[in-house]
Design a protein around this motif. Structure first.
Motif, PDB file in Angstrom:
ATOM      1  N   PHE A 257       0.871  -1.163   0.000  1.00  0.00           N
ATOM      2  CA  PHE A 257       0.000   0.000   0.000  1.00  0.00           C
ATOM      3  C   PHE A 257       0.910   1.215   0.000  1.00  0.00           C
ATOM      4  N   TRP A 258       0.436   2.290  -0.584  1.00  0.00           N
ATOM      5  CA  TRP A 258       1.302   3.472  -0.574  1.00  0.00           C
ATOM      6  C   TRP A 258       0.630   4.633   0.117  1.00  0.00           C
ATOM      7  N   LYS A 259       1.466   5.519   0.661  1.00  0.00           N
ATOM      8  CA  LYS A 259       0.935   6.660   1.395  1.00  0.00           C
ATOM      9  C   LYS A 259       1.410   7.965   0.790  1.00  0.00           C
ATOM     10  N   THR A 260       2.572   7.966   0.196  1.00  0.00           N
ATOM     11  CA  THR A 260       3.068   9.217  -0.363  1.00  0.00           C
ATOM     12  C   THR A 260       3.203   9.086  -1.877  1.00  0.00           C
ATOM     13  N   PHE A 261       3.161  10.257  -2.487  1.00  0.00           N
ATOM     14  CA  PHE A 261       3.280  10.395  -3.918  1.00  0.00           C
ATOM     15  C   PHE A 261       4.452   9.591  -4.501  1.00  0.00           C
ATOM     16  N   ASP A 262       5.642   9.761  -3.924  1.00  0.00           N
ATOM     17  CA  ASP A 262       6.818   9.109  -4.504  1.00  0.00           C
ATOM     18  C   ASP A 262       6.787   7.590  -4.328  1.00  0.00           C
ATOM     19  N   GLU A 263       6.140   7.125  -3.248  1.00  0.00           N
ATOM     20  CA  GLU A 263       6.001   5.672  -3.119  1.00  0.00           C
ATOM     21  C   GLU A 263       5.205   5.107  -4.288  1.00  0.00           C
ATOM     22  N   SER A 264       4.126   5.809  -4.666  1.00  0.00           N
ATOM     23  CA  SER A 264       3.295   5.313  -5.758  1.00  0.00           C
ATOM     24  C   SER A 264       4.078   5.318  -7.073  1.00  0.00           C
ATOM     25  N   VAL A 265       4.908   6.338  -7.241  1.00  0.00           N
ATOM     26  CA  VAL A 265       5.720   6.411  -8.464  1.00  0.00           C
ATOM     27  C   VAL A 265       6.713   5.252  -8.509  1.00  0.00           C
ATOM     28  N   ASN A 266       7.392   5.005  -7.375  1.00  0.00           N
ATOM     29  CA  ASN A 266       8.393   3.944  -7.362  1.00  0.00           C
ATOM     30  C   ASN A 266       7.788   2.566  -7.562  1.00  0.00           C
ATOM     31  N   LEU A 267       6.642   2.320  -6.950  1.00  0.00           N
ATOM     32  CA  LEU A 267       5.995   1.012  -7.111  1.00  0.00           C
ATOM     33  C   LEU A 267       5.702   0.751  -8.576  1.00  0.00           C
ATOM     34  N   MET A 268       5.219   1.773  -9.248  1.00  0.00           N
ATOM     35  CA  MET A 268       4.814   1.618 -10.643  1.00  0.00           C
ATOM     36  C   MET A 268       6.042   1.528 -11.546  1.00  0.00           C
ATOM     37  N   ALA A 269       7.006   2.425 -11.331  1.00  0.00           N
ATOM     38  CA  ALA A 269       8.161   2.495 -12.208  1.00  0.00           C
ATOM     39  C   ALA A 269       9.015   1.227 -12.106  1.00  0.00           C
ATOM     40  N   SER A 270       9.077   0.620 -10.901  1.00  0.00           N
ATOM     41  CA  SER A 270       9.927  -0.556 -10.731  1.00  0.00           C
ATOM     42  C   SER A 270       9.231  -1.819 -11.204  1.00  0.00           C
ATOM     43  N   GLY A 271       7.941  -1.723 -11.527  1.00  0.00           N
ATOM     44  CA  GLY A 271       7.229  -2.913 -11.983  1.00  0.00           C
ATOM     45  C   GLY A 271       6.765  -3.810 -10.849  1.00  0.00           C
ATOM     46  N   GLU A 272       6.910  -3.355  -9.592  1.00  0.00           N
ATOM     47  CA  GLU A 272       6.382  -4.138  -8.472  1.00  0.00           C
ATOM     48  C   GLU A 272       4.873  -4.237  -8.611  1.00  0.00           C
ATOM     49  N   VAL A 273       4.291  -3.163  -9.132  1.00  0.00           N
ATOM     50  CA  VAL A 273       2.848  -3.070  -9.239  1.00  0.00           C
ATOM     51  C   VAL A 273       2.507  -2.716 -10.675  1.00  0.00           C
ATOM     52  N   VAL A 274       1.424  -3.320 -11.195  1.00  0.00           N
ATOM     53  CA  VAL A 274       1.037  -2.981 -12.567  1.00  0.00           C
ATOM     54  C   VAL A 274      -0.308  -2.268 -12.628  1.00  0.00           C
ATOM     55  N   ILE A 275      -1.071  -2.319 -11.520  1.00  0.00           N
ATOM     56  CA  ILE A 275      -2.350  -1.609 -11.492  1.00  0.00           C
ATOM     57  C   ILE A 275      -2.564  -1.091 -10.074  1.00  0.00           C
ATOM     58  N   GLN A 276      -2.905   0.171  -9.941  1.00  0.00           N
ATOM     59  CA  GLN A 276      -3.063   0.742  -8.597  1.00  0.00           C
ATOM     60  C   GLN A 276      -3.799   2.073  -8.642  1.00  0.00           C
ATOM     61  N   SER A 277      -4.307   2.486  -7.466  1.00  0.00           N
ATOM     62  CA  SER A 277      -4.857   3.834  -7.374  1.00  0.00           C
ATOM     63  C   SER A 277      -3.691   4.794  -7.536  1.00  0.00           C
ATOM     64  N   MET A 278      -3.928   5.881  -8.222  1.00  0.00           N
ATOM     65  CA  MET A 278      -2.814   6.786  -8.513  1.00  0.00           C
ATOM     66  C   MET A 278      -3.325   8.200  -8.718  1.00  0.00           C
ATOM     67  N   TRP A 279      -2.401   9.159  -8.598  1.00  0.00           N
ATOM     68  CA  TRP A 279      -2.768  10.545  -8.860  1.00  0.00           C
ATOM     69  C   TRP A 279      -2.126  10.990 -10.154  1.00  0.00           C
TER      70      TRP A 279
END
Lengths: 424, 282
Positions: A257-279
């Motif tokens: 789960f992510w709480k900050t903006f940059d966490e969401s970016v890193n999860l997506m960019a690293s390919g750990e996650v392929v679908i998620q809530s995002m801004w």
């Protein structure tokens, strides 16, 4: 706080005052005190989204007074607006935060007759309707907390009055972000977030008030729950929603789960996650690293949010006038153009148009194909000629809002359930 | 001035500092834990609602259990690793120069911030991270190991990495004070290496082990950020409950949880001190 200087009669200041007097003769009233505004400082705080130094610099240049910006996360913003009314002059908050904070009496209502572009403000913030035919979405829709019956009232008015709580500044429609290269097929529904195909590769944000809305979009799309109002759930609805997601969590659906903006970016960019809530700006950040990322429009619609600026109750006199001048300047187009080029929307789109190129206006607002490179205000290339914006035009995106970010009557219960979900 | 008065005056500065920075804040937390809260404000009251909710919720017990689990596992690993490292430094390395040199090497990672050291594990352990791609290229695994990151494993790994030094230092200190003649005597009397270790060195290291244990358990039980980052927010410990409450302006509830946590940690330490009398041993 503000300090009004003693007027010193140097030659220089006399010349300046003379100039100001001349200008005052030619221009409308606020310029009369133009000389003194230089020494006015307005303290604004809010989330990082719109607390931009570029705005403060431009205010100094155009209006002459100083705007001090403090950026905080949304929890701290709520906290400060509710508990430290003397620490700010201008609060840049979201509408759902307004619902929480307004009853404290820390903010003062704004006189609509002093807002020059009031008539041009988008309908969403006035009667709730984008076009006369649109249906009003669920949740804390901005117009429901946008007006109070009179100055000093702590309850909201049902219709437009002369007293506005927040002047809308920035808003957008949120949806799921996906990695098209790693998914390889079209994504059309919110249900995909819990699709076992993405086991261990999905994520949701760990900010309860927003996360619960995304959950509700998913549960409703799955046909599991029919909500009376997703923005104001009953205990039973909260329990059912959490049960579905707890089960998915235990089955290993979520990577993190992510709480900050940059966490969401890193999860997506690293390919750990392929679908998620995002801004929206997070999508831009992933894209600017050269990684494909799409802000996927979904058939059930968007979860939307809006922010606005409110005035501290302690503002008065010359500072209050300066604040009104600031608000009018805010709606006059420059800031709108700046924000629109980041992918947000301005409350008064037609004034922003003058501050955007035809290509930019077409791409960001009208959903047209870009005719040239699209760059962010800071110069990063975001799209090439021929590309169109995810989700299309303003009307298509904001017209498909299913619910607004909200605070529920059962908020405390929901928060406790959320803690259980995280600990499960 | 009487001698007693002088003694009081000498002790006063320390007492004032302790009162202002230790006793007063804790007293404040205890007081607030009985207050009430609305969505956006807290109001003075004397009610047991916060505690009632805390003890009435199954989440509390799961989370406390989880916190103990992290503390226990981390303690076991840091103890074994810390003891081994200290043993090597104290008994295998002969020259004092090398001992000091190697000891300083152990502290090098501590020149950077805690959070940096923790976060640098994330790209390493990730699905496409260094660990997984190395293992795949060696042919050890075919699919990336998912449990390397955002799991209990990664949380404990980070804890062990962050806190082992707190075990090494006090144990090393105890070992350096052991009279070498005692070890020689053990050998002369025919004790094997293991017997010497178990019957001579370990008992003499007890104070060091105990101080290390107190460090590690209190650090792990009070942590919230490591658990949040390394589990990708998917696991909870008591610290996270408190930080969530603070984020939602529920200070009284956060204070109540903090008070319970404080009592728990104090009980654990009291039990530990029962086992070894540190004052006497030092």
């Amino acid at each position: 706080m503000t300090t009004i200087s003693k007027v010193r009669y140097s030659r220089r200041s006399l010349l300046k005052t003379g100039g100001a007097a001349l200008a005052a003769a030619a221009l409308p009233a606020p310029m009369v005190w133009g000389q003194e505004t230089k020494n006015i400082t307005l303290r604004q705080f809010g989330t990082g989204v719109s607390n931009l130094n570029d705005v403060a610099n431009k205010v100094k240049e155009d209006l002459g007074f100083t705007l001090e910006m403090t950026a905080l996360d949304s929890d701290s913003v709520t906290q400060r607006a509710a508990t430290q009314p003397d620490s700010f002059d201008i609060a840049d908050i979201e509408y759902w935060i307004c619902k929480k904070v307004w009853p404290t009496g820390n903010l003062q209502a704004m006189d609509v007759s002093r807002i020059a572009n009031y008539d041009k403000i988008v309908g969403i913030f006035k009667d709730g309707k984008l076009t006369p035919e649109s249906e009003i979405a669920q949740g804390t829709a901005p117009h429901t907390v946008g007006f109070v019956p009179e100055q000093g009232a702590t309850t909201f008015a049902d219709e437009q009055t002369n007293w506005m709580t927040l002047i809308p500044t920035i808003y957008n429609a949120d949806t799921l972000g996906i990695r098209p290269d790693l998914i390889g097929r079209p994504i059309e529904s919110w249900t995909e977030l819990l699709n076992p195909e993405f086991k261990g590769k999905a994520s949701i944000l760990d900010i309860s008030s927003i996360g619960i809305m995304d959950m509700a979009m998913v549960c409703e799309a799955m046909g599991e729950i029919q909500y009376g109002d997703k923005g104001n759930m009953t205990r039973e609805e909260i329990d059912k929603t959490m049960a579905i997601f707890t089960e998915a969590k235990k089955a290993g659906q979520f990577r993190a789960f992510w709480k900050t903006f940059d966490e969401s970016v890193n999860l997506m960019a690293s390919g750990e996650v392929v679908i998620q809530s995002m801004w929206s700006p997070a999508i831009t950040a992933v894209k600017s690293r050269g990684i494909p990322c799409v802000y996927q429009p979904l058939k059930e619609g968007y979860r939307s949010w809006g922010g606005g600026i409110g005035l501290s109750n302690s503002l008065s006199g010359m500072e209050l006038d300066a604040a009104y001048e600031y608000i009018n300047w805010y709606l006059s187009g420059w800031v709108g153009g700046y924000l629109m080029r980041q992918g947000y929307y301005s409350a008064v789109p037609e004034t922003s148009k003058e501050f955007m190129s035809e290509n930019e206006w077409g791409y960001w607002f009208e959903g047209k194909e870009a005719t040239g490179e699209i760059t962010s205000p800071t110069g990063d290339v975001l799209a090439q000629a021929g590309e169109t914006r995810d989700g299309g035009s303003f009307e298509e995106r904001m017209g498909a809002v299913a619910c607004w970010n909200a605070v529920m009557d059962e908020n405390q219960y929901m928060v406790r359930k959320w803690n259980e979900f995280i600990a499960a | 001035m009487s001698r007693q008065l002088v003694a009081w005056i000498q002790a006063a500065p320390m007492a004032v500092v302790m009162l202002a920075f230790l006793v007063a804040p804790i007293a404040m937390i205890v007081i607030v834990s009985f207050w009430g809260a609305t969505e956006y404000s807290i109001y003075p009251a004397f009610q047991f609602d916060n505690y009632q909710f805390l003890f009435g919720s199954p989440v509390t017990y799961t989370v406390f259990l989880n916190t103990f689990k992290y503390a226990a596992i981390t303690w076991a690993f840091t103890l074994v690793i810390g003891f081994t490292v200290a043993y090597f430094l104290a008994f295998e390395v002969r020259s004092l120069k090398w001992q000091i040199g190697l000891f300083l090497v152990c502290t090098i990672p501590f020149w950077t911030s805690n959070i940096i050291r923790m976060i640098s594990w994330i790209p390493f352990l990730g699905r496409n991270g260094l660990a997984n791609s190395t293992l795949i290229s060696w042919g050890v695994i075919d699919e990336p190991l998912e449990w390397l990151l955002f799991s209990d494993f990664s949380v404990i790994l980070a804890f062990v990495h962050l806190y082992t030094l707190f075990m090494v230092v006090p144990i090393f200190n105890s070992m350096m004070r052991i009279d070498r003649a005692l070890i020689e005597a053990a050998y002369d009397n025919g004790a094997s290496a293991w017997q010497t270790l178990w019957h001579v060195i370990v008992p003499l290291c007890k104070p060091g082990i105990m101080i290390g244990t107190i460090f590690v358990t209190t650090l792990v039980m009070g942590d919230f950020i490591t658990v949040r980052f390394m589990s990708g927010s998917q696991r909870a410990n008591v610290g996270r409950l408190i930080s969530n409450d603070i984020g939602l302006l529920q200070y009284p509830s956060a204070s109540a949880t903090a008070v319970v946590l404080l009592c728990t940690v104090l009980i654990v330490i009291a039990l530990l001190l029962r086992l070894v009398d540190i004052r006497k041993e030092l």
